[in-house]
Scaffold this motif. Sequence first.
Motif, PDB file in Angstrom:
ATOM      1  N   PHE A 320       1.009  -1.164  -0.221  1.00 42.70           N
ATOM      2  CA  PHE A 320      -0.046  -0.288   0.211  1.00 42.70           C
ATOM      3  C   PHE A 320       0.999   1.200  -0.118  1.00 42.70           C
ATOM      4  CE2 PHE A 320      -2.248   3.008   2.947  1.00 42.70           C
ATOM      5  CZ  PHE A 320      -3.686   2.859   1.585  1.00 42.70           C
ATOM      6  N   ASP A 321       2.046   1.661   1.162  1.00 46.10           N
ATOM      7  CA  ASP A 321       2.639   2.005   0.783  1.00 46.10           C
ATOM      8  C   ASP A 321       3.530   2.475  -0.469  1.00 46.10           C
ATOM      9  OD1 ASP A 321       2.224   3.380   3.774  1.00 46.10           O
ATOM     10  OD2 ASP A 321       3.876   2.186   4.100  1.00 46.10           O
ATOM     11  N   LEU A 322       3.978   1.251  -0.843  1.00 45.42           N
ATOM     12  CA  LEU A 322       4.173   1.779  -2.242  1.00 45.42           C
ATOM     13  C   LEU A 322       3.606   2.543  -3.846  1.00 45.42           C
ATOM     14  CD1 LEU A 322       6.640  -1.695  -2.824  1.00 45.42           C
ATOM     15  CD2 LEU A 322       7.948  -0.146  -1.864  1.00 45.42           C
ATOM     16  N   VAL A 323       2.120   2.357  -3.393  1.00 47.32           N
ATOM     17  CA  VAL A 323       1.661   1.869  -4.160  1.00 47.32           C
ATOM     18  C   VAL A 323       1.121   3.599  -3.845  1.00 47.32           C
ATOM     19  CG1 VAL A 323      -1.052   1.503  -4.605  1.00 47.32           C
ATOM     20  CG2 VAL A 323       0.909  -0.096  -5.072  1.00 47.32           C
ATOM     21  N   GLN A 324       0.936   4.219  -2.733  1.00 47.27           N
ATOM     22  CA  GLN A 324       0.375   5.266  -2.597  1.00 47.27           C
ATOM     23  C   GLN A 324       1.422   6.456  -2.699  1.00 47.27           C
ATOM     24  OE1 GLN A 324      -2.702   6.352  -2.238  1.00 47.27           O
ATOM     25  NE2 GLN A 324      -3.350   4.561  -2.788  1.00 47.27           N
ATOM     26  N   LYS A 325       2.832   6.367  -2.510  1.00 48.81           N
ATOM     27  CA  LYS A 325       4.180   7.235  -1.789  1.00 48.81           C
ATOM     28  C   LYS A 325       4.486   6.590  -2.952  1.00 48.81           C
ATOM     29  CE  LYS A 325       3.189   7.409   2.948  1.00 48.81           C
ATOM     30  NZ  LYS A 325       3.677   6.975   4.660  1.00 48.81           N
ATOM     31  N   ARG A 326       5.138   5.485  -3.469  1.00 52.25           N
ATOM     32  CA  ARG A 326       6.809   5.714  -4.238  1.00 52.25           C
ATOM     33  C   ARG A 326       6.151   5.505  -5.471  1.00 52.25           C
ATOM     34  NH1 ARG A 326      11.587   4.058  -3.130  1.00 52.25           N
ATOM     35  NH2 ARG A 326      13.292   3.595  -4.846  1.00 52.25           N
ATOM     36  N   LYS A 516      -1.126   5.814 -15.899  1.00 55.73           N
ATOM     37  CA  LYS A 516      -0.413   4.941 -15.594  1.00 55.73           C
ATOM     38  C   LYS A 516       0.169   5.125 -14.464  1.00 55.73           C
ATOM     39  CE  LYS A 516      -2.629   2.839 -19.202  1.00 55.73           C
ATOM     40  NZ  LYS A 516      -3.323   1.397 -19.213  1.00 55.73           N
ATOM     41  N   ASN A 517       1.583   4.105 -13.991  1.00 58.25           N
ATOM     42  CA  ASN A 517       2.562   4.031 -12.879  1.00 58.25           C
ATOM     43  C   ASN A 517       3.348   4.004 -13.363  1.00 58.25           C
ATOM     44  OD1 ASN A 517       1.047   4.713 -10.258  1.00 58.25           O
ATOM     45  ND2 ASN A 517      -0.049   2.844 -11.267  1.00 58.25           N
ATOM     46  N   ALA A 518       4.834   4.568 -13.843  1.00 59.74           N
ATOM     47  CA  ALA A 518       5.641   3.921 -14.550  1.00 59.74           C
ATOM     48  C   ALA A 518       7.242   3.712 -13.758  1.00 59.74           C
ATOM     49  CB  ALA A 518       6.004   6.148 -15.744  1.00 59.74           C
ATOM     50  N   VAL A 519       7.880   3.409 -13.932  1.00 54.60           N
ATOM     51  CA  VAL A 519       8.435   2.764 -12.813  1.00 54.60           C
ATOM     52  C   VAL A 519       9.703   3.125 -14.490  1.00 54.60           C
ATOM     53  CG1 VAL A 519      10.176   1.506 -11.847  1.00 54.60           C
ATOM     54  CG2 VAL A 519       7.962   1.351 -11.677  1.00 54.60           C
ATOM     55  N   ILE A 520      10.950   3.613 -14.082  1.00 54.75           N
ATOM     56  CA  ILE A 520      12.489   3.697 -14.287  1.00 54.75           C
ATOM     57  C   ILE A 520      13.211   2.259 -14.292  1.00 54.75           C
ATOM     58  CG2 ILE A 520      14.533   5.273 -15.080  1.00 54.75           C
ATOM     59  CD1 ILE A 520      12.952   8.024 -13.965  1.00 54.75           C
ATOM     60  N   THR A 521      13.292   1.563 -15.547  1.00 48.63           N
ATOM     61  CA  THR A 521      14.729   0.737 -16.092  1.00 48.63           C
ATOM     62  C   THR A 521      15.786   1.086 -16.724  1.00 48.63           C
ATOM     63  OG1 THR A 521      13.875  -0.319 -17.680  1.00 48.63           O
ATOM     64  CG2 THR A 521      12.441  -1.055 -15.125  1.00 48.63           C
ATOM     65  N   ALA A 522      16.833   0.536 -15.834  1.00 49.53           N
ATOM     66  CA  ALA A 522      18.012   0.635 -17.204  1.00 49.53           C
ATOM     67  C   ALA A 522      17.880  -0.553 -18.459  1.00 49.53           C
ATOM     68  CB  ALA A 522      19.252   0.152 -17.039  1.00 49.53           C
ATOM     69  N   ASP A 523      18.733  -0.633 -19.367  1.00 47.64           N
ATOM     70  CA  ASP A 523      18.272  -0.933 -20.232  1.00 47.64           C
ATOM     71  C   ASP A 523      18.616  -2.744 -20.743  1.00 47.64           C
ATOM     72  OD1 ASP A 523      18.015  -1.545 -23.138  1.00 47.64           O
ATOM     73  OD2 ASP A 523      19.236  -0.249 -24.263  1.00 47.64           O
ATOM     74  N   ARG A 524      18.538  -3.277 -19.966  1.00 44.33           N
ATOM     75  CA  ARG A 524      18.653  -4.695 -20.063  1.00 44.33           C
ATOM     76  C   ARG A 524      18.013  -5.726 -20.758  1.00 44.33           C
ATOM     77  NH1 ARG A 524      23.317  -5.997 -19.145  1.00 44.33           N
ATOM     78  NH2 ARG A 524      23.652  -7.266 -18.199  1.00 44.33           N
ATOM     79  N   ASP A 668       9.041  -4.836  -7.274  1.00 38.46           N
ATOM     80  CA  ASP A 668       7.706  -5.179  -6.146  1.00 38.46           C
ATOM     81  C   ASP A 668       6.878  -4.106  -6.898  1.00 38.46           C
ATOM     82  OD1 ASP A 668       9.028  -7.079  -4.329  1.00 38.46           O
ATOM     83  OD2 ASP A 668       9.600  -5.648  -3.119  1.00 38.46           O
ATOM     84  N   LEU A 669       7.065  -2.678  -7.164  1.00 33.18           N
ATOM     85  CA  LEU A 669       5.557  -1.962  -8.264  1.00 33.18           C
ATOM     86  C   LEU A 669       5.680  -2.651  -9.420  1.00 33.18           C
ATOM     87  CD1 LEU A 669       6.627   1.910  -7.143  1.00 33.18           C
ATOM     88  CD2 LEU A 669       4.229   0.309  -7.245  1.00 33.18           C
ATOM     89  N   CYS A 670       6.964  -2.990  -9.753  1.00 38.37           N
ATOM     90  CA  CYS A 670       6.438  -3.697 -11.630  1.00 38.37           C
ATOM     91  C   CYS A 670       5.754  -4.663 -11.308  1.00 38.37           C
ATOM     92  CB  CYS A 670       7.815  -3.617 -12.033  1.00 38.37           C
ATOM     93  SG  CYS A 670       8.898  -2.189 -12.769  1.00 38.37           S
ATOM     94  N   LEU A 671       6.088  -5.678 -10.566  1.00 39.69           N
ATOM     95  CA  LEU A 671       5.563  -7.228 -10.552  1.00 39.69           C
ATOM     96  C   LEU A 671       4.241  -7.428  -9.816  1.00 39.69           C
ATOM     97  CD1 LEU A 671       8.297  -9.216  -8.847  1.00 39.69           C
ATOM     98  CD2 LEU A 671       7.490  -8.850 -11.703  1.00 39.69           C
ATOM     99  N   ILE A 672       3.953  -5.889  -9.216  1.00 41.96           N
ATOM    100  CA  ILE A 672       2.196  -5.819  -8.974  1.00 41.96           C
ATOM    101  C   ILE A 672       1.490  -5.364 -10.021  1.00 41.96           C
ATOM    102  CG2 ILE A 672       1.046  -3.915  -7.144  1.00 41.96           C
ATOM    103  CD1 ILE A 672       2.724  -5.017  -5.072  1.00 41.96           C
ATOM    104  N   PHE A 673       2.188  -4.738  -9.946  1.00 42.72           N
ATOM    105  CA  PHE A 673       1.559  -3.261 -11.283  1.00 42.72           C
ATOM    106  C   PHE A 673       1.017  -3.950 -12.800  1.00 42.72           C
ATOM    107  CE2 PHE A 673       2.413   0.823  -9.010  1.00 42.72           C
ATOM    108  CZ  PHE A 673       0.971   0.744  -8.473  1.00 42.72           C
ATOM    109  N   GLY A 674       2.332  -4.869 -13.043  1.00 41.33           N
ATOM    110  CA  GLY A 674       3.202  -5.662 -14.399  1.00 41.33           C
ATOM    111  C   GLY A 674       1.930  -6.807 -14.396  1.00 41.33           C
ATOM    112  N   ALA A 675       2.401  -7.204 -13.316  1.00 42.49           N
ATOM    113  CA  ALA A 675       2.114  -9.661 -13.814  1.00 42.49           C
ATOM    114  C   ALA A 675       1.047  -9.140 -12.602  1.00 42.49           C
ATOM    115  CB  ALA A 675       3.400  -9.655 -12.850  1.00 42.49           C
ATOM    116  N   GLY A 676       0.655  -7.885 -12.089  1.00 38.37           N
ATOM    117  CA  GLY A 676      -0.606  -8.973 -10.856  1.00 38.37           C
ATOM    118  C   GLY A 676       0.007  -9.939  -9.524  1.00 38.37           C
ATOM    119  N   TRP A 677       0.926  -9.788  -9.625  1.00 38.32           N
ATOM    120  CA  TRP A 677       1.750  -9.918  -8.218  1.00 38.32           C
ATOM    121  C   TRP A 677       0.932 -10.183  -6.599  1.00 38.32           C
ATOM    122  CZ3 TRP A 677       6.194 -13.290  -8.328  1.00 38.32           C
ATOM    123  CH2 TRP A 677       6.582 -13.975  -7.179  1.00 38.32           C
ATOM    124  N   PRO A 678       0.347 -11.095  -6.058  1.00 38.37           N
ATOM    125  CA  PRO A 678      -0.288 -10.490  -4.886  1.00 38.37           C
ATOM    126  C   PRO A 678      -0.061  -9.319  -4.560  1.00 38.37           C
ATOM    127  CG  PRO A 678       0.219 -13.114  -4.992  1.00 38.37           C
ATOM    128  CD  PRO A 678       0.626 -12.123  -6.274  1.00 38.37           C
TER     129      PRO A 678
END
Length: 713
Positions: A320-326, A516-524, A668-678
């Motif tokens: 919840f803190d990740l989604v609401q703050k980070r 949308k919620n955006a997370v910055i990733t390196a080019d890997r 964790d943000l990526c997996l919650i938002f992008g993969a439906g991780w519980p």
Amino acid sequence: MTDYSSIDFTPLIEASDDEVITESFVRDVPLPSGGTLALITLDNGRDHTRPNTLGPRTLQSLAIVLDDLRRRAAAGEIVAVAVTGKPFIFAAGADLSKVSTLATEQNARLMAQYGHFVLGKFGELGVPSFAFVNGLALGGAMEIALHCTYRTLDSSAAALAFPEVFLGIIPGWGGATIVPNLIGIEQALEVIVSNPLKNNRMLKPQQALEMGLFDAMFGAASFLERSLAWADGVLGGSISVQRPHVPGKLERLTKWPAAIKIARDTLKARLGTATRAPYVALDLLSAAKDNDLKRGFECEDDALAELISGDQFAASIYAFDLVQKRAKRPAGAPDKALAKPVLKVGVIGAGLMASQFALLFARKLRVPVLITDLDQSRVDKGLEYIRGEIAKLRDKGRLSADDANQITELVRGTTDKTQFSDCDWVIEAVFEELGVKQQVFAEIEPIISETAVLATNTSSLSVEEIGANLAHPERLVGFHFFNPVAVMPLIEVVRTPATDDASLSTAMVTARKLGKNAVITADRPGFVVNRLLAKVMGEAARALDEGTPLPIVERALAPIGLPMGPFELIDLVGWKVAAHVQDTMVHAFPDRFYASENLHRLAEVETPLVKTKLGKVEELSKAAKKTGVFGKHAVGEDEILRRVEDELANEIRIMLDEGVVAAAEDIDLCLIFGAGWPFQAGGATPYLDRSGASERAFGGTFHDPRIAGAHRS
């Protein structure tokens, strides 16, 4: 039965010395018909950005006020008590920052019992009590209203809900017991179980009124005055309160158990059994059938004590803190002031994904959007799809006729790429092949202005390599959507070594404007989500190749609580896409990712599963057998789960060491938002710490202390 008045709540109150207290201010209101109503106003003294919350010291303050009002009622000084909130806010429920720090099951039980003890005083005043819900009311705030004799509602209230199951707990101050006995079991299941699991869906005021949660509703301009007049009418007998949804004997005997069974079966099919709170809520709703409030409250005490001190609540608060703050302050995002205005969008491609992009940009940004493809027939097909989707949104009432017409007019198609010259943002959505994407950008770059931002939706290719031949590689970003585009909330924004801050800032601001919620990733390779899903799919394919029956592989990951098994997931994203992603990861990291030829074979199998339906494991199992290339050394569910956990923990550790994202929280943000991780698992890294996978994989943990309940801390 529990005597709440005999319990010593001092330890709970003393542990909350830094609580932001919501005070209970009282003023007397003379009623037109005679008599005095004591009006309590809940107010924490902060502005609207800090809603009223209900921690132990707030409850203590409210208890003192209610005890005094009970004395006054007995003395004949007042004929009623009402409670309302500060402007636009009734209360946001229990203070989660306090609830989440309750270190022991004993303290968690005390919090549950204290809520029942204090809120129960509304029914022990000796005079009728009224809740004038004038705005936001969540969880414990709704339960304050439920403990009152009557309830009115402001028609402009921003949000009404019981979000507890979403957070890994249950409505434990009376909600799970009172609600079904007020509005019936089917509606109670909707508001207490179904809505929280639909991304914490809120009730609109009219819905809440029609359900029977409230007795009357008034407009914001005169809400308090009309509520007081209504209360006076109720007290005087000129207004009769009817509650048509209160369940009768027949519903309790027949509909009630049937509804619970259907809900339980639906949960199992949708979520599996790893997520605890929804099932506990079902147990409480089932027990409420007898309308024994005191016994029901004791069951709520037991449930909250177990859940608050357990892993899933701790993980849910972390998530919840990740989604609401980070998520709202993405790590590594440049200053928003650097973002370039996006006044026209170009989409290269007119296939399904490209068309979804075009619709989203037009709908959310309300700017002209231009699509293109190899020939006019493909462009026309894309435009036809977009217009069809706009019509569906209009017919469902999600767009007005005017909005639908406006969006339709904003989207145009062409095969003449020179029309892209005035675009500020150009995104490609063509075939996932490096040479194709390079060619597309080679054609478009000389046409567009030097200030335009270029974006690629690649799911696994190197963004830097895609832009290797660009004259201005600094304006290229990865902008990876997830399918379905309109629904999935994540965009992975990929920064190459050449990407400048202005382009990155434009991408981040644009993502936010798209909702949308955006997370910055390196080019890997694989960025975050596909890299980790490739691990899951690879280990599932390995077990299948070894000879493990496919249904066993599907069941093996149930303890994680993912929304679907690995092969259901592959079926959803597409077998050829999954095989391509797997090939990309194996090519990049041959020593760590598993290559399965059977993924390619299954992608070619003609089966009703691939053509028409998702999630039919038995159909897929038959298709798998047709390939005929499997071993005879089946492994068990525990071994498959352990392999997946350990491989994920090891890969995430490597990703963090590589700087793919700023921190484990971004994984964790990526997996919650992008993969439906519980949500109730907190994402991947807290789960891997709790399961012991982190320790097994690299001898440590991602979080110190671990995100876990009292019994593990």
